[in-house]
Every structure is written in C-alpha cells, then in structure tokens.
Motif scaffolding. Sequence first.
Motif, PDB file in Angstrom:
ATOM      1  N   UNK A 120       0.802  -1.238  -0.061  1.00 40.56           N
ATOM      2  CA  UNK A 120       0.099  -0.143  -0.032  1.00 40.56           C
ATOM      3  C   UNK A 120       0.867   1.251   0.106  1.00 40.56           C
ATOM      4  N   UNK A 121       1.809   1.117   0.650  1.00 37.58           N
ATOM      5  CA  UNK A 121       2.983   2.445   0.758  1.00 37.58           C
ATOM      6  C   UNK A 121       3.629   2.887  -0.392  1.00 37.58           C
ATOM      7  N   UNK A 122       3.681   1.868  -1.249  1.00 38.34           N
ATOM      8  CA  UNK A 122       4.514   1.639  -2.604  1.00 38.34           C
ATOM      9  C   UNK A 122       3.693   2.620  -3.392  1.00 38.34           C
ATOM     10  N   UNK A 123       2.428   2.708  -3.450  1.00 41.80           N
ATOM     11  CA  UNK A 123       1.498   3.406  -4.201  1.00 41.80           C
ATOM     12  C   UNK A 123       1.162   4.630  -3.605  1.00 41.80           C
ATOM     13  N   UNK A 124       1.018   4.693  -2.176  1.00 46.73           N
ATOM     14  CA  UNK A 124       0.755   6.180  -1.451  1.00 46.73           C
ATOM     15  C   UNK A 124       1.592   7.066  -1.187  1.00 46.73           C
ATOM     16  N   UNK A 140     -10.103  -5.957  -1.704  1.00 46.16           N
ATOM     17  CA  UNK A 140     -10.924  -5.019  -2.765  1.00 46.16           C
ATOM     18  C   UNK A 140      -9.988  -5.457  -3.926  1.00 46.16           C
ATOM     19  N   UNK A 141     -10.078  -4.379  -4.680  1.00 51.37           N
ATOM     20  CA  UNK A 141      -9.487  -4.222  -6.373  1.00 51.37           C
ATOM     21  C   UNK A 141      -8.074  -4.158  -5.931  1.00 51.37           C
ATOM     22  N   UNK A 142      -7.363  -5.100  -6.094  1.00 54.96           N
ATOM     23  CA  UNK A 142      -5.861  -4.903  -5.836  1.00 54.96           C
ATOM     24  C   UNK A 142      -5.079  -3.864  -6.865  1.00 54.96           C
ATOM     25  N   UNK A 143      -5.659  -4.151  -8.119  1.00 55.04           N
ATOM     26  CA  UNK A 143      -5.141  -3.219  -9.053  1.00 55.04           C
ATOM     27  C   UNK A 143      -5.245  -1.925  -8.819  1.00 55.04           C
ATOM     28  N   UNK A 144      -6.586  -1.652  -8.402  1.00 52.95           N
ATOM     29  CA  UNK A 144      -6.951  -0.262  -8.236  1.00 52.95           C
ATOM     30  C   UNK A 144      -5.887   0.378  -7.042  1.00 52.95           C
ATOM     31  N   UNK A 145      -5.814  -0.545  -5.979  1.00 51.81           N
ATOM     32  CA  UNK A 145      -5.194  -0.076  -4.921  1.00 51.81           C
ATOM     33  C   UNK A 145      -3.663   0.256  -5.265  1.00 51.81           C
TER      34      UNK A 145
END
Length: 246
Positions: A120-124, A140-145
């Motif tokens: 999560x941190x990699x995207x945030x 949830x939608x892993x690709x979207x996260x």
Amino acid sequence: MPDVSIPVAGRERPAYLAVPEGEGPWPGVVVVFEAFGANADMRAQADRFAAQGYLAVLPDLYDGGPWVRCARKAVSDMFARRGPSYDFIEAARAWVAGRGDSTGRVGVVGFCLGGGFALVAAARYDFQAASANYALLPRGDVAEVLKGACPIVASFGGKDLTLRGAAAELERALDEAGVVHDVKEYPDAGHSFLTDSKAPAPLGVAAKVALGLGKGRADAPAEWERIFAFFDRHLAAPAEESPSDG
C-alpha cells in the motif's frame, strides 16, 4: 546501531537505525516488520540493508508493546489502508530522506504483515522501490489500490497455505495497474523463508503446518540477491538512470 526517535503527529515514536560503513550519502530503506514486532530478527534485516549500502530505519509500530496486544490494531490499520501505522511509515520515510547522509531516495521493504503495508505504501507515498515478502494482499480491487505504485519486487513461498494463489493474484494486479514488478513464488519455501523468524511456542505446530514456517531457507541467499539487484536498479541509481523494465 542506535535507537532513534521519529516525530509522528506531534509525538516521538521509537525506531532502530542501521547506518552503512564509510561515507554517504546513501539511499534509504524503511523496514516494516512482520507480526512479531521489532525483534532481533527484524533488526538484523535492517543491518542487512545497511551492509548493502542503505540507510535502514525500522519503525516500531508497536511502540515497545507486546505483539500479542498490538498486532491486531496493526492488522486493522493495514487492511483499512489508513491509521497510525501508515502515518509512522510515512514519517519514517520523510525522516530518513531528510537526513544529511541520505540521497533522498527511499525504498520500503516489508515481511508478512509488513509486506502488506509495503504494498500500500508503494502506491501512496514517495518511495522509489518496494519489496513485499509473503505479503498479505490489500482487500478489494488490488490493481486499483496499487495503481501508480513505485517498482515492486515480491516473493512468496509455495508451502505457505495461508497465501495460496497470492503471487499469481499480485502479478495480475500489477500487470493491470501498469506497475514495474518482479513477482516470484518459490515452490519449496514457506512463510518467513528469508529470515530466521520463529513462531512463539504456542503457535509453533500450527505455524509449521499452515505457514510452512522454516521451509525453503536454502532459497534465501538467491532471493536476497534478487531483491538487492532490484533495489540497486530502481533505488540506488539516480532517477534519470533508473530503468523502466519489469
């Protein structure tokens, strides 16, 4: 290596810092521990990164508290994708990036629970590379996260029954999200095969059966080479030189 304090939301929180030998500046790495906390094994992983030329900081998400009391709240934060645990991870990233001996480029590496945080941190946050090891995947939608994430290298063990199919699911999601990645499952490895982690006595038998704990540690040296090669490409290299392969 020293214990340090990092300011988070107006208070000081504890962390462990491992500094490479020689003169910097060095890229940084935030090490996010597995469920049993900031123990000697997780400190050894910070030391491992320092030996490879990375400023490594291990934030103690439990603030020195016992894992049996603190793990549930950390797991809740991880799946909610918000909360004090993420605030601390981001504060650790900013703290190590701002040090005078840092290049300002920072990666994140996590194990088990920490692997979930790392994804999560990699995207945030403004990380340049991430390593997620036997990670719990976002709900949830892993690709979207994971859309917009920095390059991710991920590792799983085929004997870990709790994460069956996770490697393939993560690879599909990263393909869909257009994230540079390298995902691998080691068929004969179990959970925590990269470290010397041991489950506390009450969990020992269950951990060996469900997690395959202790299996596949012969794969660890090659896997660490793979992780460091990935970080060297995407994190240690200046941004203009970092390739977009994967």
